[in-house]
Motif scaffolding. Structure first.
Motif, mmCIF file in Angstrom:
data_model
loop_
_atom_site.group_PDB
_atom_site.id
_atom_site.type_symbol
_atom_site.label_atom_id
_atom_site.label_comp_id
_atom_site.label_asym_id
_atom_site.label_seq_id
_atom_site.Cartn_x
_atom_site.Cartn_y
_atom_site.Cartn_z
ATOM 1 N N CYS A 177 -6.253 4.658 6.789
ATOM 2 C CA CYS A 177 -6.745 4.048 6.027
ATOM 3 C C CYS A 177 -7.023 5.293 4.556
ATOM 4 O O CYS A 177 -7.386 5.326 3.590
ATOM 5 N N ARG B 155 -7.896 8.587 4.980
ATOM 6 C CA ARG B 155 -8.744 9.549 4.734
ATOM 7 C C ARG B 155 -8.915 10.079 6.450
ATOM 8 O O ARG B 155 -8.038 9.833 6.938
ATOM 9 N N CYS C 131 -11.479 9.856 10.956
ATOM 10 C CA CYS C 131 -11.964 8.007 11.976
ATOM 11 C C CYS C 131 -11.663 7.996 12.928
ATOM 12 O O CYS C 131 -10.639 8.604 13.456
ATOM 13 N N CYS D 68 -6.025 8.956 9.245
ATOM 14 C CA CYS D 68 -6.359 7.393 9.816
ATOM 15 C C CYS D 68 -5.852 7.039 8.742
ATOM 16 O O CYS D 68 -5.035 7.419 7.655
ATOM 17 N N HIS E 24 -13.774 3.231 10.993
ATOM 18 C CA HIS E 24 -13.443 4.435 10.473
ATOM 19 C C HIS E 24 -15.141 5.034 9.987
ATOM 20 O O HIS E 24 -15.100 5.657 9.149
HETATM 21 ZN ZN LIG Z 1 -9.981 5.529 8.614
#
Ligand SMILES: [Zn+2]
Length: 403
Positions: free
Chosen positions: A255, A257, A260, A253, A243
């Motif tokens: 995650c 965000r 990354c 991503c 990340h």
């Molecule tokens: Zn990420």
């Protein structure tokens, strides 16, 4: 105990001196490693008996020139030279290898995973690796054991895979599972650290001063080493760069965000993008590299875009660690210098400390990087404590040709 520790350190020092300078006469080892001639003589006797060193014929053919002048080298001979097995566990496939004490890959085979999330994947891998070893390890060469390398969070001290999301593994006692199935000593480590270890043992001399290794595959990892040792950190958790933000990337991503490194530049992301652009029918980076080599400008453009993303991430790591060398394992850059140059140019453009593109290098073993690095997971402890590992394998490796 202090004497034991000194003995271990002396044996390791002699073995590494022969790795670096062999073939070398006994009388030449002492000034190179700083030990007394008596200590060198004691250690070479032990290392010869363990089968890790061998005497070569005196090149001058002098009769009676005396033992101190007989050249010694690591035992890489076709009869008696020990070998380490390597197991790299990727997501689409595993790779098996046999590697000698100089890191030369003697044999290798790919094992495609029918289903990477099969709960018994490690059992299937162990069975197939056992077949590979029975085929290639004949009675003439002792097998020291298995080094296994894979992505994700791996704890070498506990022999466990703490977390490998793509395989669905959590707290998996991989070393124990493989060791039970194969009847051999097994050491495990993260593959980015394994490549860093291989560069330190067998690669660019500057890698022993300090290095950062950036691994771009289906997973993205990093490792760094200083003064010849790869950093592990508490729980061996170092090296998760999935990340790390790639400046200028808008890739979304998992995650939540954007930008990354894993979302922008992993093989998984690259393969999907290559399919989306209609360049290849399947999300495969080797296919994409083949298409570029065959002259498809779209494939070449996409690989250059990725190389620049990798270079921008490399710049961040260069600025943090300022290593003597930065090793980048990325398929197109390993196969074709042009993509490595693209990574170098993007890194130097972004970095605030590095204006020398030559500090960024591909792994010295080229396409054999992972087969060699996996076996290095076993060879690295051998070069740190030559007696420890040979004792361990004496009691366990009967089934693969050790007499
Ligand atoms: Zn990420």
């Amino acid at each position: 105990m202090a004497g034991d520790r000194r003995g271990v350190a002396n044996a390791a020092s002699v073995l590494r001196t022969v790795l670096d300078h062999g073939p070398v006469a006994r009388s030449g080892i002492s000034p190179l490693c700083g030990l007394s001639p008596a200590a060198v003589s004691r250690q070479t006797t032990g290392l010869l008996r363990a089968g890790l060193l061998r005497e070569l014929p005196d090149p001058a053919g002098r009769a009676g020139s005396g033992r101190p002048r007989i050249p010694l080298d690591l035992h890489t001979g076709a009869v008696g030279g020990p070998v380490a097995a390597g197991l790299h566990i990727g997501v689409p496939a595993s790779t098996f290898s046999l590697v000698d004490l100089r890191g030369q890959v003697l044999a290798r085979r790919a094992f495609p995973h029918r289903d990477p999330r099969d709960p018994d994947l490690s059992g299937l891998i162990a069975a197939e690796l056992g077949r590979f070893l029975r085929e290639y390890v004949t009675g003439s060469r002792p097998l020291l054991g298995v080094g296994a390398a894979l992505g994700g969070w791996v704890r070498p001290d506990a022999g466990t895979v703490v977390r490998h999301p793509a395989l669905g593994w959590r707290q998996r006692p991989l070393a124990t599972e493989l060791s039970r199935a194969l009847g051999l000593p097994v050491h495990v480590d993260n593959h980015a650290r394994a490549v860093a270890g291989a560069e330190i043992l067998f690669g660019h001399p500057a890698a022993r001063r300090s290095l950062v290794h950036l691994f771009i595959g289906n997973v993205v990892d990093a490792a760094f080493g200083i003064e010849g040792t790869v950093h592990q950190g508490p729980g061996s958790a170092a090296g998760d760069v999935a990340h790390l933000p790639v400046p200028g990337s808008g890739a979304v991503c998992a995650c939540g965000r954007t930008g990354c490194l894993q979302a922008a530049a992993s093989d998984t992301a690259l393969g999907a993008e290559a399919v989306r652009r209609g360049i290849v029918p399947d999300p495969s980076v080797p296919l994409l590299v083949d298409a570029a080599a065959a002259g498809d400008p779209r494939a070449d453009r996409l690989l250059r875009e990725r190389a620049r993303d990798v270079g921008r991430a490399a710049a961040l790591l260069l600025d943090v660690f300022n290593p003597a060398v930065m090793v980048v394992t990325e398929l197109s850059g390993v196969l074709h210098e042009g993509y490595l140059d693209e990574i170098r140019a993007a890194a130097v453009e972004r970095s605030h400390v590095c204006d020398d593109p030559e500090r960024i290098i591909a792994p010295h073993a080229g396409p054999a990087v992972l087969p060699q690095a996996a076996a290095t997971v076993l060879l690295d402890p051998l070069f740190r404590d030559p007696a420890g590992l040979t004792w361990e394998c004496e009691i366990t490796s009967g089934g693969y040709g050790l007499g």
